[in-house]
Design an enzyme around this catalytic site. Structure first.
Site, PDB file in Angstrom:
ATOM      1  N   GLY A 142       0.955  -1.251  -0.242  1.00  0.00           N
ATOM      2  CA  GLY A 142       0.544  -0.121  -0.158  1.00  0.00           C
ATOM      3  C   GLY A 142       0.575   1.291  -0.221  1.00  0.00           C
ATOM      4  O   GLY A 142       0.517   2.229   0.296  1.00  0.00           O
ATOM      5  N   ALA A 143       2.093   1.423  -0.367  1.00  0.00           N
ATOM      6  CA  ALA A 143       3.188   2.870  -1.428  1.00  0.00           C
ATOM      7  C   ALA A 143       2.853   3.828  -2.392  1.00  0.00           C
ATOM      8  O   ALA A 143       3.375   4.186  -1.960  1.00  0.00           O
ATOM      9  CB  ALA A 143       4.565   1.591  -1.108  1.00  0.00           C
ATOM     10  N   SER A 181       0.140   5.592  -1.772  1.00  0.00           N
ATOM     11  CA  SER A 181      -0.455   6.997  -1.248  1.00  0.00           C
ATOM     12  C   SER A 181      -0.201   6.915   0.360  1.00  0.00           C
ATOM     13  O   SER A 181      -0.037   5.601   1.149  1.00  0.00           O
ATOM     14  CB  SER A 181      -2.154   7.146  -1.587  1.00  0.00           C
ATOM     15  OG  SER A 181      -2.318   6.125  -1.114  1.00  0.00           O
ATOM     16  N   GLY A 182      -0.495   8.560   1.083  1.00  0.00           N
ATOM     17  CA  GLY A 182      -0.647   7.450   2.549  1.00  0.00           C
ATOM     18  C   GLY A 182       0.453   7.438   3.256  1.00  0.00           C
ATOM     19  O   GLY A 182       1.478   7.801   2.632  1.00  0.00           O
ATOM     20  N   ILE A 183       0.387   7.107   4.586  1.00  0.00           N
ATOM     21  CA  ILE A 183       1.096   6.173   5.068  1.00  0.00           C
ATOM     22  C   ILE A 183       2.307   5.792   4.601  1.00  0.00           C
ATOM     23  O   ILE A 183       3.035   5.546   4.930  1.00  0.00           O
ATOM     24  CB  ILE A 183       0.779   5.759   6.495  1.00  0.00           C
ATOM     25  CG1 ILE A 183       0.644   6.887   7.183  1.00  0.00           C
ATOM     26  CG2 ILE A 183       1.610   5.088   7.348  1.00  0.00           C
ATOM     27  CD1 ILE A 183      -0.555   6.137   8.460  1.00  0.00           C
ATOM     28  N   GLY A 184       1.555   4.701   3.463  1.00  0.00           N
ATOM     29  CA  GLY A 184       2.327   4.022   2.673  1.00  0.00           C
ATOM     30  C   GLY A 184       3.922   4.306   1.677  1.00  0.00           C
ATOM     31  O   GLY A 184       4.847   4.081   2.249  1.00  0.00           O
ATOM     32  N   SER A 230      -4.284  -0.438  14.175  1.00  0.00           N
ATOM     33  CA  SER A 230      -4.798   0.725  14.213  1.00  0.00           C
ATOM     34  C   SER A 230      -5.270   0.754  15.936  1.00  0.00           C
ATOM     35  O   SER A 230      -5.883  -1.051  16.247  1.00  0.00           O
ATOM     36  CB  SER A 230      -6.149   0.545  13.586  1.00  0.00           C
ATOM     37  OG  SER A 230      -7.721   0.791  14.199  1.00  0.00           O
ATOM     38  N   TYR A 250     -14.478  -3.393  10.197  1.00  0.00           N
ATOM     39  CA  TYR A 250     -12.719  -2.914   9.766  1.00  0.00           C
ATOM     40  C   TYR A 250     -12.451  -2.991  11.485  1.00  0.00           C
ATOM     41  O   TYR A 250     -10.789  -3.282  11.163  1.00  0.00           O
ATOM     42  CB  TYR A 250     -12.407  -0.840   9.751  1.00  0.00           C
ATOM     43  CG  TYR A 250     -11.689  -0.247   9.502  1.00  0.00           C
ATOM     44  CD1 TYR A 250     -10.625  -1.008   8.602  1.00  0.00           C
ATOM     45  CD2 TYR A 250     -11.455   0.164  11.388  1.00  0.00           C
ATOM     46  CE1 TYR A 250      -9.754  -0.103   8.530  1.00  0.00           C
ATOM     47  CE2 TYR A 250     -10.009   0.761  10.671  1.00  0.00           C
ATOM     48  CZ  TYR A 250      -9.551   0.513   9.474  1.00  0.00           C
ATOM     49  OH  TYR A 250      -8.016   1.335   9.521  1.00  0.00           O
TER      50      TYR A 250
END
Length: 269
Positions: A15-16, A18-21, A147, A172
């Site tokens: 998941g790289a 966008s965002g934290i990734g 989380s 989730y």
């Protein structure tokens, strides 16, 4: 945060794009690591690596793009085999890819509730298949980006896909509890980390405002540093080690979860 040299390290970040990734991939590459950048498609992964070269000044030789749609376990399996073939020595796996559960109950082509598959089962399968490459040397590890919502969860053992009673928040949270508990699996050295409430696509699940994705990524990257000693199954809230929900470290839960996950991904393993 002290800047540490990671020039000899090979790290796969899921998941790289966008965002934290994406920010995790950037920070790791800036510290010299070779980063395997995973995206939902090969094109998205390539676009992310191009962006890192163009905007962050990363050497293109440090980056490799990998595509796999985590809603399809056959694609996860294919990516794992490619990673092992091209990088038989992998230092760190950052299990970051994640989705918010949709409003309506949704199953993947594999028959699994979508959040449970993307956030947990795909990472479970990937980790198991990467086990031969994940180094057992000191510093080799898996970092599960989890989380704080795992504390609100329960795993519905008789109905893990929540076909009978679906709530997107419960689905989730269940996926995050499973990912957190998976860190205690004895097969690999792993920790989980809640990177804080950040301005990413998942922000609406938590709050109206959050810190930057780069701040969240810094907590993930710290745990990739071989100088940071970790205990298998440890859970971090940002940079503080705290106790996770009791279920996340219960031997019985971890074993039961392994059995369930093996059943759900078994036909692909």
């Amino acid at each position: 945060m002290s800047v540490f040299d990671l020039s000899s390290r090979i790290v796969l970040v899921t998941g790289a794009t966008s965002g934290i990734g994406y920010e995790t991939a950037r920070l790791l590459a800036e510290r010299g690591a070779t980063v395997l950048v995973h995206g939902r498609t090969a094109e998205e992964a390539q676009a992310a690596t191009d962006r890192l070269v163009a905007t962050a000044g990363i050497d293109a030789a440090q980056l490799r793009g990998f595509g796999a749609d985590f809603t399809r376990l056959d694609e996860v399996k294919a990516m794992a085999h490619r990673v092992v073939a091209e990088h038989p020595h992998l230092d760190v796996l950052v299990s970051n890819a994640g989705v918010a559960a949709p409003e309506r109950h949704t199953l993947t082509a594999d028959g699994n509730e979508i959040a449970f598959q993307v956030n947990f089962l795909a990472h479970y399968l990937l980790t198991c298949l990467l086990e031969p490459a994940l180094t057992s040397e000191p510093g080799g590890r898996v970092v599960n980006v989890s989380s704080s919502l795992h504390r609100t969860a329960s795993i519905q053992w008789s109905d893990p896909h929540r076909a009978r009673r679906y709530s997107r928040l419960a689905a989730y949270a269940q996926s995050q509890l499973a990912l957190t508990a998976f860190a205690a699996d004895p097969r690999v050295t792993a920790v989980s980390v809640h990177p804080g409430i950040c301005k990413t696509d998942l922000l609406p699940l938590y709050a109206l405002n959050g810190t930057s994705a780069a701040e969240g990524a810094a907590h993930v990257v710290r745990l990739c540093d071989p100088a940071v000693e970790i205990v298998n199954g440890a859970y971090y809230d940002c940079d503080q080690r705290v106790e996770p929900a009791p279920a996340a470290t219960e031997d019985r839960t971890v074993k039961r979860l392994t059995k369930l996950a093996d059943q759900l991904v078994g036909q692909h393993a």
